[in-house]
Design a protein around this motif. Sequence first.
Motif, short mmCIF file in Angstrom:
data_model
loop_
_atom_site.label_atom_id
_atom_site.label_comp_id
_atom_site.label_asym_id
_atom_site.label_seq_id
_atom_site.Cartn_x
_atom_site.Cartn_y
_atom_site.Cartn_z
N TYR A 156 0.82 -1.22 -0.12
CA TYR A 156 -0.02 0.10 0.11
C TYR A 156 1.21 1.28 -0.07
CZ TYR A 156 0.72 0.43 4.96
OH TYR A 156 1.24 0.53 6.44
N LEU A 157 0.40 2.26 -0.38
CA LEU A 157 0.92 3.64 -0.44
C LEU A 157 0.39 4.44 0.75
CD1 LEU A 157 0.59 4.27 -4.33
CD2 LEU A 157 2.45 3.26 -2.74
N GLU A 158 1.12 5.23 1.27
CA GLU A 158 0.78 6.34 2.60
C GLU A 158 1.29 7.75 2.23
OE1 GLU A 158 1.16 6.74 7.42
OE2 GLU A 158 2.29 4.93 6.15
N SER A 159 0.52 8.58 2.28
CA SER A 159 0.84 10.02 2.37
C SER A 159 1.52 10.41 3.28
CB SER A 159 -0.48 10.81 1.51
OG SER A 159 0.00 12.08 1.79
N VAL A 160 2.56 11.26 3.05
CA VAL A 160 3.19 11.81 4.49
C VAL A 160 3.70 13.00 4.23
CG1 VAL A 160 5.03 11.46 6.26
CG2 VAL A 160 3.90 9.29 5.31
N LYS A 161 2.76 13.95 4.50
CA LYS A 161 3.25 15.51 4.00
C LYS A 161 3.56 15.42 2.52
CE LYS A 161 4.37 17.05 8.69
NZ LYS A 161 5.48 17.55 9.59
N LEU A 179 0.36 11.64 -3.51
CA LEU A 179 -0.19 10.35 -3.53
C LEU A 179 -1.07 10.50 -4.91
CD1 LEU A 179 -0.70 7.70 -2.21
CD2 LEU A 179 -2.72 8.68 -1.15
N SER A 180 -1.50 11.52 -5.28
CA SER A 180 -2.50 11.46 -6.47
C SER A 180 -1.47 11.53 -7.55
CB SER A 180 -3.05 12.84 -6.58
OG SER A 180 -4.09 12.96 -5.89
N ASP A 181 -0.38 12.10 -7.74
CA ASP A 181 0.39 11.75 -9.10
C ASP A 181 1.09 10.35 -9.08
OD1 ASP A 181 0.21 14.32 -9.73
OD2 ASP A 181 1.90 15.33 -8.78
N ARG A 196 -8.08 9.55 1.71
CA ARG A 196 -7.14 10.62 1.13
C ARG A 196 -5.64 10.40 1.33
NH1 ARG A 196 -7.94 16.06 4.42
NH2 ARG A 196 -6.18 16.66 3.14
N SER A 197 -5.39 9.55 2.31
CA SER A 197 -3.84 9.11 2.67
C SER A 197 -3.48 8.03 2.25
CB SER A 197 -3.59 9.74 3.97
OG SER A 197 -4.00 10.81 4.28
N TYR A 198 -4.27 7.10 1.69
CA TYR A 198 -3.81 5.60 1.52
C TYR A 198 -4.40 4.97 -0.14
CZ TYR A 198 -2.93 5.56 6.39
OH TYR A 198 -2.28 5.52 7.79
N VAL A 199 -3.55 4.23 -0.63
CA VAL A 199 -3.73 3.66 -1.82
C VAL A 199 -3.42 2.22 -1.44
CG1 VAL A 199 -3.34 3.17 -4.24
CG2 VAL A 199 -3.63 5.40 -3.14
N ILE A 222 -10.99 3.47 5.77
CA ILE A 222 -11.67 3.84 4.42
C ILE A 222 -12.13 5.21 4.99
CG2 ILE A 222 -13.70 3.55 3.22
CD1 ILE A 222 -13.36 0.64 4.09
N GLY A 223 -11.85 6.19 3.99
CA GLY A 223 -12.33 7.44 4.15
C GLY A 223 -13.96 7.94 3.68
N GLY A 224 -14.51 8.80 4.44
CA GLY A 224 -15.95 8.76 3.91
C GLY A 224 -16.32 8.97 2.76
N SER A 225 -15.68 10.06 1.96
CA SER A 225 -15.78 10.23 0.55
C SER A 225 -15.24 9.11 -0.40
CB SER A 225 -15.11 11.40 0.17
OG SER A 225 -13.59 11.55 0.18
N TYR A 226 -14.49 8.24 0.15
CA TYR A 226 -14.19 6.87 -0.71
C TYR A 226 -14.95 5.74 -0.42
CZ TYR A 226 -10.10 10.01 -1.62
OH TYR A 226 -9.44 10.99 -1.94
N ARG A 227 -15.90 5.61 0.56
CA ARG A 227 -16.63 4.51 0.94
C ARG A 227 -17.39 3.93 -0.07
NH1 ARG A 227 -18.03 6.34 5.71
NH2 ARG A 227 -16.37 5.28 6.81
N GLN A 228 -18.19 4.61 -0.81
CA GLN A 228 -18.92 4.03 -1.79
C GLN A 228 -18.20 3.48 -2.72
OE1 GLN A 228 -21.99 6.60 -3.35
NE2 GLN A 228 -22.79 5.03 -4.99
#
Length: 235
Positions: A156-161, A179-181, A196-199, A222-228
Motif C-alpha cells: 500500500y501507499l501512504e501519504s506523509v506531508k 499520492l495523486s501523482d 485521502r492518505s492511502y492507496v 476507509i475515508g468517508g468520501s471513498y466508502r461508496q
Amino acid sequence: MSTKCLIVDDEPLAIEVIENYLDQLEGFEVTARCKNALQAFAVLEKEQVDLVFLDIQMPKLTGIDFVRSLQHPPKIILTTAYIDYAVEGYELDILDYLVKPISFERFFKAISKYSKTKIGTKEKRTIVPQSPLKKDYIYVKANKKNHKILFADILYLESVKDYIKLHLKERRLLVKTTLSDFEAQLPASMFLRVHRSYVVNLAYITAHTTQDIELGAIEIPIGGSYRQRTFERLH
C-alpha cells in the motif's frame, strides 16, 4: 513508423507521468520534452511531430495561445489542472482535454481517439495494442537512487506531508511526490484509493469492515468520501 510525440509542460513530474504512460504503449515515441511553448516552437520547426501533449498554464505563453499561433498544428491533447479552458480548447479543435492528475485509463481513451483519426489514412497499422500495459514495474527515486519497483510488490501507499511512503513486501521507501501523482502511474485494475492518505493493492486485502481495510495485520481506514467507491470495487 512510430507516432512521434512532443510533451510540453513546465512541471517535470507531469512530463514524467505522460512519458511513463507512452512507454507502456506500442508505436509511440517521445521526440522531445519542453518546459514552455517557446521551446516547443523550436522543436516543431525542426522535427516532425504527430501528437502534442500540451499544458495550458505555462510561463511566457499559455498553451491556448500557442495553439492559436500554429498554422498547421499536429494533433493536440491538452493536459491541465484546470477545467476552465475545456470549451475554449474544443473550439480550437483539440483532440482531447485531460485534467490532472491523469489516470492511465483516461489517458488511454485519449490515445484511442488519436488512433481513430488515423483510420483511413495511409498508415494502415494498429496504433493502440489490445493489451496496452507491457510493464509490470515502475522506477522511483529515493535515497539518491532510482529503484525498480514491481507493482506486485507494493502492499500500500501512504501519504506523509510532501512525500509518500511505499510499503513494499520487504522494505519501505520514502518518495518525494504526491499520492495523486503517484497513483496516476499505477494500473487502476490493481490498486484502489480508499482514503485521502492511502492507496492499497487489491491483491493483499484479506478482510474489510465498513470502517477499514485489512491487509493481514495491517488496518487502513476507509475515508468517508471513498466508502461508496471502495465497496463497489470490493463487491
